[in-house]
Design an enzyme around this catalytic site. Structure first.
Site, PDB file in Angstrom:
ATOM      1  N   ARG A  75      36.149 -22.145  -4.756  1.00  0.00           N
ATOM      2  CA  ARG A  75      37.490 -23.144  -4.928  1.00  0.00           C
ATOM      3  C   ARG A  75      36.700 -24.381  -5.730  1.00  0.00           C
ATOM      4  O   ARG A  75      35.317 -24.374  -6.180  1.00  0.00           O
ATOM      5  CB  ARG A  75      37.444 -23.802  -3.537  1.00  0.00           C
ATOM      6  CG  ARG A  75      36.105 -24.229  -2.810  1.00  0.00           C
ATOM      7  CD  ARG A  75      36.474 -25.105  -1.503  1.00  0.00           C
ATOM      8  NE  ARG A  75      35.253 -25.159  -0.752  1.00  0.00           N
ATOM      9  CZ  ARG A  75      34.282 -25.978  -0.882  1.00  0.00           C
ATOM     10  NH1 ARG A  75      34.290 -26.561  -1.795  1.00  0.00           N
ATOM     11  NH2 ARG A  75      33.121 -26.014   0.026  1.00  0.00           N
TER      12      ARG A  75
ATOM     13  N   LYS B 190      27.938 -15.097   4.682  1.00  0.00           N
ATOM     14  CA  LYS B 190      26.952 -15.495   3.926  1.00  0.00           C
ATOM     15  C   LYS B 190      25.876 -14.106   3.605  1.00  0.00           C
ATOM     16  O   LYS B 190      25.160 -13.933   2.604  1.00  0.00           O
ATOM     17  CB  LYS B 190      26.015 -16.279   4.750  1.00  0.00           C
ATOM     18  CG  LYS B 190      26.676 -17.882   4.517  1.00  0.00           C
ATOM     19  CD  LYS B 190      25.785 -18.747   5.323  1.00  0.00           C
ATOM     20  CE  LYS B 190      26.633 -20.117   5.731  1.00  0.00           C
ATOM     21  NZ  LYS B 190      26.658 -20.965   4.690  1.00  0.00           N
TER      22      LYS B 190
END
Ligand code: ADP
Length: 677
Positions: free
Chosen positions: A297, A116
């Site tokens: 994804r 992150k």
């Protein structure tokens, strides 16, 4: 184009990919663990390879086994689905190194977005607005405390390697910072093997808005508009929709452009999602939306985007993986209508959403909505994998219509004995604040009880159950209407619901004696019989009045013609049990024959599992005579053994469980027929 595709996943996503592949003439190879030997995705695929034991770590997460399975089956490409290995850069690389096509982004893009803090730094450089915060290398307390001060409380501590809502701590006051940091680090270390954190401004009343992006190998990136996934429980999405309510064109332009910029910054190829957090205290504003993270994804909630854009995202994935150009340019992409998805889980909202496992003896999903599922009636929900049963997706012209349709669909769900969140979902969809649009991520917490309380059987449900136990040919209540009542002659149907006793009396003749539930113990000998071991929590239900009599109930139990959401449905009827579906819940009743059994401490002969567990021994066979108190079987649950014994003298009519079965609470395991009956 890909010729033979191995799908490195299971359940609904594997089934979803198989459908598109088949339409495109691509052969499919499923992989499966022991627990999934007979699973729907295995039955659907053209071929299947066993990859190991049930725990995901020894099967679906074992990259080497999956690549070997692809080689063995002659597959030329691997689709990872979502979850499992879908965001594992090493696996993506290994697939490519094995000479196979990877249906996903380059490993470098996965890696760039995997942490992150690094992702946020990268995005800041690319000019994408990021949540204000600290994301430095220096992880010392001396650096983090002033950083939090500077950001201003409340702050959110996030594990840089976090995911799935894990490794996050909200801190309200400076005094609590160190302790929260400690516990966040511990969780992050255990879950992700990395205890580094970043600190963000905690956005109050935040909305989760994400943008679907797609890139090809020729440098093109487009977006497919936004989704709103603000309805969350413990940072996990529950309801998703597209477009986002309250989104104006200017804000949409801004975040979609930012999303494309973000994807371009990592040379993104394939399907991806850029997640944003919006401060929606004053509605959505272009300068109050910040990048949160990128998921490299396909997302669970991708169907809502497909529904409003008419694009099959899995088809695009396969085309892009084969080196084709994006099938549509940004100008060609449009959306229309409104689509809302609800995630149907095998869990019990009334018990703090505890997962519920077992066989889907009854599995009745509604029509009128798109259903994505990996199970069918008779399949089992096991504790090895995610307890999601299905996704229900409603698409209509307006939000209101789509929400209404989805709500009706959730109310029409009838699943037994596995418990589901269908009624909870229906309540969310019926909530006024939700319907007004623009809820924030604290919505479920705020409404707590009102959404999670398990439904009590309504008078209608009780009536239908009671009627089902009357002998055939006896009209439900008509025959009883005008029946002369007195204390001795009174006709009533005695049933059990959980461990409560229900007395159902005819309505018009005795208004003073409505159908109602009695808490256990209140009737002396009627206390719950035949379960040894801890009892289920008592459901102390208030008296429920009967609705007016004279109603005609169709014998089939189906309310043909009537809106399914309006009336309870009798979905299973036997002398031992009545199952009534209503509002997304299934209520199970058993007849109470205490009086008929001449004073014996007896009840119905259907022996049900008092809690979810595993059958560790069965002591009886069909046809065997048993005496009251004889051990029938042993259930193992939570490291304890529960002995279920015969409630009365009788004959074993049916043994429905087998040693080793994982059973849900309420599943009938053995039926005993009473002697002389
Ligand atoms: P994960 O990778 O675990 O899914 P995310 O960073 O995507 O974690 O955040 C998950 C959810 O946590 C978001 O959808 C949002 O509800 C909440 N959240 C994340 N960042 C913030 C923030 N800065 N302020 C308030 N809530 C946040």
């Amino acid at each position: 184009m890909v010729k033979r595709l191995l799908i490195a996943n299971r359940g609904e996503i594997a089934c979803r990919i198989i459908r598109t592949a088949r339409r495109m003439g691509v052969e499919t190879i499923a992989v499966f663990s022991d627990a999934d030997a007979g699973a729907l995705h295995v039955r659907m695929a053209d071929g299947a390879v066993h990859i190991g034991p049930s725990p995901a770590s020894e099967s679906y997460l074992d990259g080497a086994k999956i690549i070997a399975a692809a080689k063995e089956s002659g597959a030329d490409a691997i689709h990872p689905g979502f979850g499992f290995l879908s965001e594992n850069a090493q696996f993506a690389q290994a697939v490519m190194d094995a000479g196979l096509t990877w249906v996903g982004p380059d490993p470098a893009s996965i890696e760039a977005m995997g942490l992150k803090d690094a992702a946020k730094r990268l995005m800041a450089e690319a000019g994408v607005p990021i949540t204000p915060g600290y994301m430095g290398e220096d992880q010392s307390l001396d650096r983090l405390i002033p950083a939090a001060d500077e950001i201003g409380y409340p702050v959110l501590i996030k594990a840089v390697a976090g995911g799935g809502g894990k490794g996050m701590r909200r801190v309200e006051r400076k005094e609590d910072f160190s302790a929260a940091l400690e516990s966040c680090r511990r969780e992050a270390k255990a879950a992700f093997g990395d205890d580094r954190v970043l600190i963000e401004k905690y956005i109050t009343r935040p909305r989760h808005i994400e943008v679907q992006v797609f890139g090809d190998r020729h440098g093109n990136v487009v977006h497919l508009f936004e989704r709103d996934c603000s309805v969350q429980r413990r940072h996990q999405k529950v309801i998703e929709e597209a477009p986002a309510p309250g989104m104006d064109e200017v804000t949409r332009e801004a975040i979609c452009a930012a999303a494309v910029k973000a994807a371009q910054a990592v040379n993104y190829v394939g399907a991806g999602t850029i997640e944003f957090i919006a401060d929606a205290t004053e509605g959505l504003k272009p300068d109050r939306v910040w990048f949160m993270e990128m998921n490299t994804r396909l997302q669970v909630e991708h169907p809502v985007t497909e529904q409003i854009t008419g694009v099959d995202l899995v088809e695009w994935q396969l085309r892009i993986a084969a080196g084709e150009h994006l099938p549509k340019s940004q100008e060609d992409l449009r959306f229309s209508g409104w689509s809302v998805e609800a995630r149907l889980y095998a869990e019990d909202p009334a018990r703090d959403f505890m997962p519920s496992t077992g066989r889907l003896e009854i599995f009745d999903l509604p029509g009128g909505v798109r259903v994505e599922t990996g199970v069918e009636r008779g399949d089992a929900i096991t504790s090895f994998y995610d307890p999601m049963i299905a996704k229900l997706i409603a698409t209509c012209e307006t939000r209101e219509q789509a929400v209404d349709r989805l709500r009706a669909a959730c109310e029409a769900v009838a699943i037994y004995p596995v418990k589901t969140n269908a009624a909870f979902l229906a309540r969310v969809l019926g909530n006024a604040e939700f319907r007004a649009g623009g809820v924030d991520t604290g919505f479920i917490e705020r409404h707590g009880e009102a959404l999670t309380r398990s439904g009590e059987p309504s008078a209608q449900v009780l009536e239908l159950a009671a009627q089902s136990f009357l002998p055939e040919g006896q009209g439900p209540w008509q025959r009883l209407v005008g029946f002369r009542m007195n204390a001795e002659q009174r006709r009533e149907v005695r049933m059990r619901f959980g461990d409560s006793l229900v007395l159902a009396a005819p309505p018009s003749s005795d208004p003073a004696s409505p159908a109602h539930l009695l808490p256990p113990g209140e009737k002396g000998p009627l206390g719950p019989a035949f379960v040894h071991g801890p009892q289920a929590p008592n459901s102390r239900l208030p008296p429920l009045p009967f609705s007016p009599g004279g109603r005609r109930w169709p014998r089939s139990g189906r309310m043909r013609g009537a809106p399914r959401t309006q009336a309870p449905r009798l979905i299973r009827k036997s002398p031992h049990q009545a199952l009534i579906a209503y509002g997304g819940e299934v209520f199970a009743f058993t007849p109470d024959r205490t009086e008929a059994s001449h004073g014996a401490a007896a009840g119905d002969g259907a022996i049900a599992a008092p809690i979810p567990g595993k059958i560790s021994a069965i002591a009886v066979q069909n046809g065997q005579e048993v005496s009251k108190g004889d051990t029938l079987l042993i259930l193992e649950a939570m490291k304890m053994e529960y002995t279920l014994s015969a409630p009365f003298n009788g004959v074993v009519e049916e043994v429905t469980a087998a040693v080793g079965d994982q059973v849900t609470e309420g599943a009938v395991l053995v039926r005993i027929g009473e002697e002389g009956r």
